[in-house]
Design a protein around this motif. Structure first.
Motif, PDB file in Angstrom:
ATOM      1  N   UNK A 169      11.349  32.830  58.962  1.00  0.00           N
ATOM      2  CA  UNK A 169      10.081  32.186  59.343  1.00  0.00           C
ATOM      3  C   UNK A 169       8.878  32.788  58.623  1.00  0.00           C
ATOM      4  N   UNK A 170       8.995  34.033  58.154  1.00  0.00           N
ATOM      5  CA  UNK A 170       7.881  34.680  57.464  1.00  0.00           C
ATOM      6  C   UNK A 170       7.858  34.382  55.958  1.00  0.00           C
ATOM      7  N   UNK A 171       8.787  33.565  55.502  1.00  0.00           N
ATOM      8  CA  UNK A 171       8.882  33.271  54.060  1.00  0.00           C
ATOM      9  C   UNK A 171       7.595  32.612  53.546  1.00  0.00           C
ATOM     10  N   UNK A 172       7.275  32.868  52.290  1.00  0.00           N
ATOM     11  CA  UNK A 172       6.123  32.227  51.642  1.00  0.00           C
ATOM     12  C   UNK A 172       6.304  30.711  51.612  1.00  0.00           C
ATOM     13  N   UNK A 173       5.216  30.012  51.349  1.00  0.00           N
ATOM     14  CA  UNK A 173       5.285  28.566  51.162  1.00  0.00           C
ATOM     15  C   UNK A 173       6.128  28.279  49.914  1.00  0.00           C
ATOM     16  N   UNK A 174       6.800  27.152  49.910  1.00  0.00           N
ATOM     17  CA  UNK A 174       7.696  26.790  48.803  1.00  0.00           C
ATOM     18  C   UNK A 174       6.978  26.813  47.450  1.00  0.00           C
ATOM     19  N   UNK A 175       5.686  26.516  47.444  1.00  0.00           N
ATOM     20  CA  UNK A 175       4.929  26.484  46.184  1.00  0.00           C
ATOM     21  C   UNK A 175       4.896  27.854  45.493  1.00  0.00           C
ATOM     22  N   UNK A 176       5.071  28.932  46.272  1.00  0.00           N
ATOM     23  CA  UNK A 176       5.083  30.278  45.683  1.00  0.00           C
ATOM     24  C   UNK A 176       6.270  30.454  44.738  1.00  0.00           C
ATOM     25  N   UNK A 177       7.299  29.625  44.921  1.00  0.00           N
ATOM     26  CA  UNK A 177       8.512  29.757  44.109  1.00  0.00           C
ATOM     27  C   UNK A 177       8.715  28.610  43.135  1.00  0.00           C
ATOM     28  N   UNK A 178       7.866  27.618  43.225  1.00  0.00           N
ATOM     29  CA  UNK A 178       7.964  26.482  42.306  1.00  0.00           C
ATOM     30  C   UNK A 178       7.112  26.758  41.074  1.00  0.00           C
ATOM     31  N   UNK A 179       7.440  27.821  40.405  1.00  0.00           N
ATOM     32  CA  UNK A 179       6.699  28.263  39.223  1.00  0.00           C
ATOM     33  C   UNK A 179       7.669  28.410  38.071  1.00  0.00           C
ATOM     34  N   UNK A 180       7.150  28.171  36.896  1.00  0.00           N
ATOM     35  CA  UNK A 180       8.006  28.231  35.703  1.00  0.00           C
ATOM     36  C   UNK A 180       8.071  29.667  35.179  1.00  0.00           C
ATOM     37  N   UNK A 181       9.277  30.091  34.885  1.00  0.00           N
ATOM     38  CA  UNK A 181       9.487  31.421  34.311  1.00  0.00           C
ATOM     39  C   UNK A 181       9.247  31.319  32.808  1.00  0.00           C
ATOM     40  N   UNK A 182       8.345  32.130  32.258  1.00  0.00           N
ATOM     41  CA  UNK A 182       8.137  32.086  30.807  1.00  0.00           C
ATOM     42  C   UNK A 182       9.464  32.324  30.070  1.00  0.00           C
ATOM     43  N   UNK A 183       9.702  31.568  29.035  1.00  0.00           N
ATOM     44  CA  UNK A 183      10.982  31.678  28.317  1.00  0.00           C
ATOM     45  C   UNK A 183      11.182  33.071  27.719  1.00  0.00           C
ATOM     46  N   UNK A 184      10.092  33.809  27.554  1.00  0.00           N
ATOM     47  CA  UNK A 184      10.196  35.160  26.981  1.00  0.00           C
ATOM     48  C   UNK A 184       9.935  36.252  28.021  1.00  0.00           C
ATOM     49  N   UNK A 185      10.103  35.930  29.303  1.00  0.00           N
ATOM     50  CA  UNK A 185       9.863  36.930  30.350  1.00  0.00           C
ATOM     51  C   UNK A 185      10.686  38.196  30.121  1.00  0.00           C
ATOM     52  N   UNK A 186      11.993  38.046  29.912  1.00  0.00           N
ATOM     53  CA  UNK A 186      12.866  39.210  29.715  1.00  0.00           C
ATOM     54  C   UNK A 186      12.437  40.049  28.529  1.00  0.00           C
ATOM     55  N   UNK A 187      12.069  39.378  27.453  1.00  0.00           N
ATOM     56  CA  UNK A 187      11.610  40.090  26.257  1.00  0.00           C
ATOM     57  C   UNK A 187      10.307  40.832  26.541  1.00  0.00           C
ATOM     58  N   UNK A 188       9.394  40.180  27.258  1.00  0.00           N
ATOM     59  CA  UNK A 188       8.124  40.826  27.594  1.00  0.00           C
ATOM     60  C   UNK A 188       8.340  42.043  28.491  1.00  0.00           C
ATOM     61  N   UNK A 189       9.232  41.908  29.465  1.00  0.00           N
ATOM     62  CA  UNK A 189       9.532  43.038  30.349  1.00  0.00           C
ATOM     63  C   UNK A 189      10.072  44.211  29.542  1.00  0.00           C
ATOM     64  N   UNK A 190      10.985  43.922  28.626  1.00  0.00           N
ATOM     65  CA  UNK A 190      11.561  44.986  27.788  1.00  0.00           C
ATOM     66  C   UNK A 190      10.494  45.625  26.911  1.00  0.00           C
ATOM     67  N   UNK A 191       9.633  44.805  26.311  1.00  0.00           N
ATOM     68  CA  UNK A 191       8.594  45.340  25.430  1.00  0.00           C
ATOM     69  C   UNK A 191       7.604  46.220  26.195  1.00  0.00           C
TER      70      UNK A 191
END
Length: 198
Positions: A111-133
């Motif tokens: 019941x304490x979960x965020x609104x669904x819109x908090x998770x309806x976001x696009x993951x940048x295609x280079x997220x993993x690369x950015x995290x590593x960098x």
């Protein structure tokens, strides 16, 4: 090195993962502490440096924790090429977001979960690369740490990617937070303690 779940190598890897996640949690809690001070108006240089350092360490330990988990999943401690790690981080975040959305739509989210819109976001295609960098830049002595212009700084990464990073961290808490630190077998850490008492 190949191993089987439950053997000596697996036990050692589990101790490493538990320790890495403990370091990750300590770093995140330290970051949250300094973030709170900043919000309350304590904006001196020491607080800014401590906040930066804590977040950089948090990313470093979170990154290493996930790489270790994937090695365990593969039953192989050999290195995973960085381009594959980049893709794995992206796939993991996409999967976690989908799980959150499915739970909300299915009516079985807490019941304490965020609104669904908090998770309806696009993951940048280079997220993993950015995290590593970002992890590499803050873990090594390099002038790239003070990246300006189009280079990815820790501040830019935080602004663009913190929700994804926090989701990775949040999910890890349920499985890798050691409830009873005193009872857990910390392996090499215990040996270190004995050595310094010596």
């Amino acid at each position: 090195m190949k191993f089987k779940v439950g053997d000596q190598t697996d036990g050692a890897l589990c101790a490493v993962l538990a320790h890495e996640f403990l370091l990750c949690t300590e770093s995140f809690e330290r970051f949250a502490h300094f973030g709170k001070l900043n919000i309350l108006g304590k904006r001196d240089k020491r607080t800014k440096i401590s906040s930066h350092n804590a977040y950089a360490r948090f990313l470093h330990h979170l990154y290493e924790f996930y790489v270790g988990c994937w090695k365990r999943d593969r039953h192989d401690t050999s290195d995973i090429p960085c381009t594959m790690r980049d893709q794995m981080f992206n796939a993991e975040v996409v999967k976690l977001l989908k799980n959150k959305i499915d739970a909300i739509k299915g009516g079985y989210a807490p019941i304490w979960e965020n609104h669904i819109s908090a998770y309806q976001i696009e993951v940048p295609s280079n997220f993993g690369e950015q995290l590593r960098q970002v992890r590499n830049r803050t873990a090594h002595s390099s002038i790239k740490r003070s990246a300006c212009g189009t280079d990815l700084s820790l501040a830019k990464f935080y602004e663009a990617c913190h929700p994804f990073v926090y989701l990775l961290y949040y999910v890890g808490q349920g499985m890798w937070t050691v409830k009873d630190i005193e009872a857990y077998d910390w392996k090499e850490i215990e040996q270190f303690d004995l050595a310094i008492q010596g």
